[in-house]
Design an enzyme around this catalytic site. Structure first.
Site, mmCIF file in Angstrom:
data_model
loop_
_atom_site.group_PDB
_atom_site.id
_atom_site.type_symbol
_atom_site.label_atom_id
_atom_site.label_comp_id
_atom_site.label_asym_id
_atom_site.label_seq_id
_atom_site.Cartn_x
_atom_site.Cartn_y
_atom_site.Cartn_z
ATOM 1 N N PHE A 139 38.683 40.263 22.958
ATOM 2 C CA PHE A 139 38.565 41.401 22.317
ATOM 3 C C PHE A 139 38.916 42.886 23.004
ATOM 4 C CE2 PHE A 139 35.778 44.894 20.688
ATOM 5 C CZ PHE A 139 35.734 44.975 19.485
ATOM 6 N N ASP A 224 41.844 44.441 30.931
ATOM 7 C CA ASP A 224 40.632 45.306 29.966
ATOM 8 C C ASP A 224 39.439 45.181 30.788
ATOM 9 O OD1 ASP A 224 38.844 46.094 28.417
ATOM 10 O OD2 ASP A 224 39.824 45.052 26.587
ATOM 11 N N LYS A 253 32.878 52.148 28.117
ATOM 12 C CA LYS A 253 31.457 51.630 28.268
ATOM 13 C C LYS A 253 30.719 52.225 29.242
ATOM 14 C CE LYS A 253 31.619 47.142 25.756
ATOM 15 N NZ LYS A 253 30.867 47.682 24.578
#
Length: 408
Positions: A139, A224, A253
């Site tokens: 993702f 990532d 995040k």
């Protein structure tokens, strides 16, 4: 509209229906505790999906935001600003990177990384070197480019045609990658731990093998670290616990501790392909976001925070293993640091969301990672007593859930 009318039901009347929020509405948070409109208290081990790395309303972050809000909010990238320069310097000094690009989210950080990888391939090897390889179950965000690089077809359905030149290999399968990678490949993109795909760590040999294949084919390795970064695994970034250094790393995040900010980190050589005007962001690197992120980095890199991650993971594992010893509900407990996944046994596959709801009713807020995995990504400074309370509440939720199933 009166304040009494602002409730969960209003969501269905005014919001696009792409989300299905929980039935309660949180209104206040402190540390790892949340309170809803009715005053009900919850232990929060969602961390805002690995975002609230220091919990809710951490005094140091509040102070940084308030101080910056009194001075300067926004400039655009026609100018630079002091908080952005300080943050970039901290990230460069703490990592492999020489250069930083700021944006507002993980998807934007990945979008920048993928564009940069293609531009670097074009600049150095020609227009044919444009293929990006990522992994199934991965993702990488919800922009059309990043959702195409992501390895979950369900998120692309209905949005075709999607960007081309993207292929997917099986995660932790080096031979599968070897069969796909070629001199046309410009980048391999991977999460050190697949988060949304089920909290699946990359095997050390796999990570090393990916790096070697990239080197053999002049391919950039993109990590990532949107979910694994900023202390989540016990290191500032997860790559630091491997034998591998990526060429590009994305972060978001936890970087803002709850304030939206993203960053792409890379080497001087690779960064040169983003010349003036090649990419941009109006809000990226704004003073408010960078002031908060500076405070996050300062706090997270304190030894007691990073060194405490392993201890707190042990408490979670003990709690989950106690639940499993009584009820045999988990097939596997995996992840690293405070990114924790508990996969349900096959009999309960597809029903992780039901356990999330049951846990909420018992006063603990958890996540799922797909339909089969319960996920926890709490604040790194979550008190030990909150972990124990969360595990007790989860056990009560499991017992109630199983009891209801027996009655059916």
């Amino acid at each position: 509209m009166s304040e009494q009318q602002v409730n969960r039901a209003l969501f269905n009347d005014v919001m696009v229906p792409n989300y299905n929020p929980q039935p309660m509405v949180p209104v206040r948070g402190e540390g790892s505790r949340l309170w809803d409109q009715d005053g009900t208290e919850y232990v929060d081990v969602t961390g805002g999906i690995a975002v609230n790395v220091l919990g809710h309303c951490h005094p140091r972050l509040v102070k940084a935001l308030e101080a910056q809000a009194s001075n300067l909010w926004h400039l655009s990238n026609v100018f630079t600003n002091e908080p952005a320069l300080r943050l970039a310097e901290k990230l460069v000094n703490a990592t492999f990177a020489d250069r930083v690009f700021f944006c507002n989210s993980g998807a934007e950080a990945n979008e920048a990384a993928f564009k940069l990888a293609r531009k670097f391939g074009f600049d150095h090897y020609g227009e044919e070197k444009n293929e990006i390889i990522s992994f199934t179950k991965s993702f990488h965000g919800r922009t059309l480019f990043s959702v195409s690089v992501g390895g979950q077809p369900k998120y692309r359905q209905g949005f075709e045609p999607v960007p081309q030149g993207i292929t997917h290999a099986k995660y932790n399968d080096l031979e599968g990658l070897k069969a796909l990678i070629s001199d046309r490949t410009c980048a391999v993109v991977m999460e050190p731990i697949q988060g949304e795909g089920g909290v699946i760590p990359a095997a050390p040999d796999f990570v090393r093998g990916v790096r070697e294949l990239c080197d053999q084919h002049n391919v950039l390795l993109v990590f990532d670290e949107v979910q694994t970064g900023v202390g989540r695994t016990g290191k500032l970034y997860a790559y630091m616990d491997t034998d591998v250094i990526p060429d590009i790393l994305t972060s978001a995040k936890a970087l803002g501790g709850g304030f939206p900010v993203g960053a792409m980190l890379t080497t001087e050589k690779v960064a040169a392909s983003f010349g003036i005007g090649s990419h941009g962001s109006t809000y990226g690197g704004n003073p408010l976001a960078c002031a908060v992120a500076n405070a996050v980095i300062d706090e997270v890199t304190r030894p007691e925070i990073l060194e405490g991650v392993a201890h707190k993971r042990t408490l979670f594992e003990q709690g989950l293993e106690e639940i499993n010893a009584k009820h045999g509900i988990f097939k596997e407990i995996r992840g690293k640091g405070l990114l924790i996944g508990a996969e349900l046994i096959e009999a309960w596959h597809g029903k992780a969301g039901e356990f999330l709801a049951a846990a909420r009713e018992q006063g603990v807020l958890i996540l799922v990672a797909g339909p089969n995995v319960l996920r926890m990504a709490p604040a790194l400074n979550i008190p030990d007593e909150d972990i124990r309370a969360a595990m007790q509440a989860l056990q009560a939720a499991v017992e109630k859930k199983l009891s209801k199933a027996d009655q059916v």
